[in-house]
Write a protein that holds these residues in place. Structure first.
Motif, mmCIF file in Angstrom:
data_model
loop_
_atom_site.group_PDB
_atom_site.id
_atom_site.type_symbol
_atom_site.label_atom_id
_atom_site.label_comp_id
_atom_site.label_asym_id
_atom_site.label_seq_id
_atom_site.Cartn_x
_atom_site.Cartn_y
_atom_site.Cartn_z
ATOM 1 N N GLY A 108 0.830 -1.206 0.000
ATOM 2 C CA GLY A 108 0.000 0.000 0.000
ATOM 3 C C GLY A 108 0.857 1.245 0.000
ATOM 4 O O GLY A 108 2.059 1.201 -0.283
ATOM 5 N N GLU A 109 0.246 2.380 0.364
ATOM 6 C CA GLU A 109 0.984 3.643 0.365
ATOM 7 C C GLU A 109 2.011 3.719 1.488
ATOM 8 O O GLU A 109 2.967 4.500 1.420
ATOM 9 C CB GLU A 109 -0.004 4.805 0.489
ATOM 10 C CG GLU A 109 -0.867 4.743 1.758
ATOM 11 C CD GLU A 109 -1.817 5.916 1.852
ATOM 12 O OE1 GLU A 109 -1.629 6.893 1.102
ATOM 13 O OE2 GLU A 109 -2.746 5.854 2.676
ATOM 14 N N ALA A 110 1.828 2.912 2.516
ATOM 15 C CA ALA A 110 2.777 2.882 3.636
ATOM 16 C C ALA A 110 2.930 1.433 4.076
ATOM 17 O O ALA A 110 2.132 0.924 4.864
ATOM 18 C CB ALA A 110 2.289 3.757 4.791
ATOM 19 N N GLY A 111 3.913 0.774 3.530
ATOM 20 C CA GLY A 111 4.100 -0.631 3.853
ATOM 21 C C GLY A 111 3.043 -1.499 3.198
ATOM 22 O O GLY A 111 2.714 -1.312 2.030
ATOM 23 N N ARG A 112 2.461 -2.414 3.929
ATOM 24 C CA ARG A 112 1.421 -3.301 3.411
ATOM 25 C C ARG A 112 0.059 -2.880 3.961
ATOM 26 O O ARG A 112 -0.048 -2.249 5.002
ATOM 27 C CB ARG A 112 1.739 -4.756 3.769
ATOM 28 C CG ARG A 112 3.050 -5.234 3.135
ATOM 29 C CD ARG A 112 3.367 -6.660 3.524
ATOM 30 N NE ARG A 112 4.649 -7.075 2.988
ATOM 31 C CZ ARG A 112 4.820 -7.729 1.838
ATOM 32 N NH1 ARG A 112 3.758 -8.032 1.095
ATOM 33 N NH2 ARG A 112 6.020 -8.080 1.434
ATOM 34 N N ARG A 113 -0.971 -3.265 3.217
ATOM 35 C CA ARG A 113 -2.320 -2.790 3.528
ATOM 36 C C ARG A 113 -2.890 -3.494 4.759
ATOM 37 O O ARG A 113 -2.560 -4.640 5.060
ATOM 38 C CB ARG A 113 -3.246 -3.031 2.335
ATOM 39 C CG ARG A 113 -2.860 -2.288 1.072
ATOM 40 C CD ARG A 113 -3.868 -2.587 -0.038
ATOM 41 N NE ARG A 113 -3.503 -1.940 -1.295
ATOM 42 C CZ ARG A 113 -3.818 -0.697 -1.618
ATOM 43 N NH1 ARG A 113 -4.537 0.027 -0.762
ATOM 44 N NH2 ARG A 113 -3.456 -0.179 -2.784
ATOM 45 N N LEU A 114 -3.779 -2.763 5.436
ATOM 46 C CA LEU A 114 -4.585 -3.348 6.509
ATOM 47 C C LEU A 114 -5.985 -2.762 6.423
ATOM 48 O O LEU A 114 -6.188 -1.675 5.856
ATOM 49 C CB LEU A 114 -3.962 -3.105 7.882
ATOM 50 C CG LEU A 114 -3.620 -1.679 8.342
ATOM 51 C CD1 LEU A 114 -4.836 -0.907 8.800
ATOM 52 C CD2 LEU A 114 -2.599 -1.733 9.470
ATOM 53 N N SER A 115 -6.952 -3.460 6.979
ATOM 54 C CA SER A 115 -8.341 -2.997 6.933
ATOM 55 C C SER A 115 -9.044 -3.390 8.225
ATOM 56 O O SER A 115 -8.663 -4.352 8.900
ATOM 57 C CB SER A 115 -9.075 -3.606 5.734
ATOM 58 O OG SER A 115 -9.077 -5.028 5.802
ATOM 59 N N PHE A 116 -10.101 -2.602 8.547
ATOM 60 C CA PHE A 116 -10.889 -2.841 9.749
ATOM 61 C C PHE A 116 -12.220 -2.133 9.593
ATOM 62 O O PHE A 116 -12.358 -1.196 8.784
ATOM 63 C CB PHE A 116 -10.150 -2.354 11.011
ATOM 64 C CG PHE A 116 -9.514 -1.005 10.876
ATOM 65 C CD1 PHE A 116 -10.265 0.160 11.027
ATOM 66 C CD2 PHE A 116 -8.165 -0.881 10.581
ATOM 67 C CE1 PHE A 116 -9.685 1.403 10.899
ATOM 68 C CE2 PHE A 116 -7.578 0.363 10.454
ATOM 69 C CZ PHE A 116 -8.332 1.506 10.611
ATOM 70 N N PRO A 117 -13.256 -2.553 10.339
ATOM 71 C CA PRO A 117 -14.563 -1.886 10.247
ATOM 72 C C PRO A 117 -14.470 -0.416 10.633
ATOM 73 O O PRO A 117 -13.592 -0.004 11.402
ATOM 74 C CB PRO A 117 -15.432 -2.668 11.235
ATOM 75 C CG PRO A 117 -14.749 -3.995 11.388
ATOM 76 C CD PRO A 117 -13.286 -3.713 11.239
ATOM 77 N N ALA A 118 -15.397 0.382 10.112
ATOM 78 C CA ALA A 118 -15.383 1.824 10.372
ATOM 79 C C ALA A 118 -15.537 2.137 11.856
ATOM 80 O O ALA A 118 -14.976 3.112 12.364
ATOM 81 C CB ALA A 118 -16.495 2.495 9.570
ATOM 82 N N GLY A 119 -16.282 1.316 12.590
ATOM 83 C CA GLY A 119 -16.484 1.562 14.015
ATOM 84 C C GLY A 119 -15.207 1.458 14.837
ATOM 85 O O GLY A 119 -15.160 1.953 15.975
ATOM 86 N N CYS A 120 -14.153 0.841 14.265
ATOM 87 C CA CYS A 120 -12.896 0.698 15.013
ATOM 88 C C CYS A 120 -12.230 2.048 15.251
ATOM 89 O O CYS A 120 -11.499 2.220 16.229
ATOM 90 C CB CYS A 120 -11.946 -0.224 14.257
ATOM 91 S SG CYS A 120 -12.442 -1.963 14.263
ATOM 92 N N ARG A 121 -12.466 3.019 14.370
ATOM 93 C CA ARG A 121 -11.834 4.337 14.554
ATOM 94 C C ARG A 121 -12.398 5.037 15.785
ATOM 95 O O ARG A 121 -11.708 5.835 16.426
ATOM 96 C CB ARG A 121 -12.042 5.195 13.310
ATOM 97 C CG ARG A 121 -11.362 4.618 12.065
ATOM 98 C CD ARG A 121 -11.467 5.573 10.888
ATOM 99 N NE ARG A 121 -10.864 5.008 9.684
ATOM 100 C CZ ARG A 121 -9.567 5.070 9.389
ATOM 101 N NH1 ARG A 121 -8.738 5.688 10.212
ATOM 102 N NH2 ARG A 121 -9.104 4.541 8.268
#
Length: 312
Positions: free
Chosen positions: A106-119
């Protein structure tokens, strides 16, 4: 001497002779004939009695102990084992999130993802843009590839820990990552043996210390609920009464994402510990705390307690 003395002496001797004859002719007590026994085959010499592995020195049988479940190290040793799902939680709170680490760049290392509620649950994720694995260390980094959560391995080899600049502590526990997949068997290549002293071995090569037997009774089969810190009854599962390893069934209405991703399929009890085994083979170990409750051991990340609620 009187003329009658010889006659008296002869009479006395005759009496003694007759008495001796009578005594010699007296019937003797007959003894019962002895019965001869058949000769027995020679017996081989018996070895000295020794205590068997299941007996103590006094010969009392010792109770059989179920073998302990083998420890499966779940933390990745290289970057290839990192991709998958992880459970990130803030220590001492109910704040947690299931994060997926991708192998794509990704733009910074490798990609990660999580649900919006995690923020909202974990504001620290607002500054996370990717992940890196360098020098055996996993880091969550920002857009400028600066570390936000630099993780280190805990001594138990089951989870990672990180501390922010403000002092907040976080735990990262693997749920289903590539490092948990069974290793592909590789043909063994013979290597010439070389002498090596025990003192020269590294800590990683030395055998692990035997696990202490906590004793106690196994948990009764039935319905158990999962309590998370101040959020009780997040998910219910059934421990079936079959022979171990017995099946585990997650009931409908489970709202605990972490347990759903972990996906336990069987349970067993050994050496005082309850072990849940996931579909991919990794495990969670729990120890009794009383009143039908079992907590995760070691106690890392968000509270994980199983509490019995319904009998089968």
């Amino acid at each position: 001497m009187s003329p009658r003395a010889p006659a008296r002496i002869l009479g006395f001797l005759s009496v003694l002779t007759v008495g001796g004859a009578v005594f010699a002719q007296a019937p003797q007590v007959q003894q019962a004939p002895q019965v001869q026994q058949a000769p027995q085959a020679p017996q081989p010499p018996q070895p000295p009695l020794e205590a068997s592995p299941l007996q103590d020195p006094q010969g009392v049988a010792a109770p059989e102990v179920a073998p302990a479940a083998p420890f499966v190290e779940s933390l990745p040793k290289d970057i290839a084992g990192v991709p998958g799902t992880w459970d990130l939680s803030r220590d001492g709170s109910t704040r947690r999130c299931v994060i997926t680490l991708s192998s794509e760049s990704g733009e910074a290392g490798r990609r990660l993802s999580f649900p919006a509620g995690c923020r909202r649950a974990l504001p620290v994720l607002n500054g996370v843009a990717g992940w890196l694995f360098t020098d055996g260390t996993l880091r969550f980094v920002d857009r400028n590839v600066r570390p936000v959560l630099p993780f280190t391995r805990r001594p138990d080899a089951r989870s990672l820990a990180a501390t922010t600049e403000s002092g907040e502590q976080y735990s990262l526990v693997p749920l289903q990552i590539l490092a948990m997949l069974p290793a592909v068997p590789v043909p063994a290549v013979p290597v010439p043996a070389r002498p090596e002293s025990a003192a020269s071995r590294s800590d990683a090569q030395r055998p692990a210390a035997p696990e202490t037997d906590l004793g106690g009774e196994p948990p009764p089969a039935g319905i158990y609920t999962l309590d998370r810190y101040r959020d009780p009854d997040t998910c219910r599962l059934e421990l079936t009464p079959a022979q171990p390893p017995a099946p585990v069934r997650i009931l409908e209405g489970c709202r605990d994402t972490g347990l759903g991703v972990f996906d336990p399929v069987s349970w067993q009890f050994a050496r005082g510990r309850l072990t849940l085994t996931a579909r991919r083979g990794h495990t969670v170990t729990l120890i009794p705390t009383g009143d039908g409750r079992w907590r995760r051991d070691p106690e890392v990340g968000t509270t994980f307690i199983l509490r019995r609620v319904v009998a089968p």
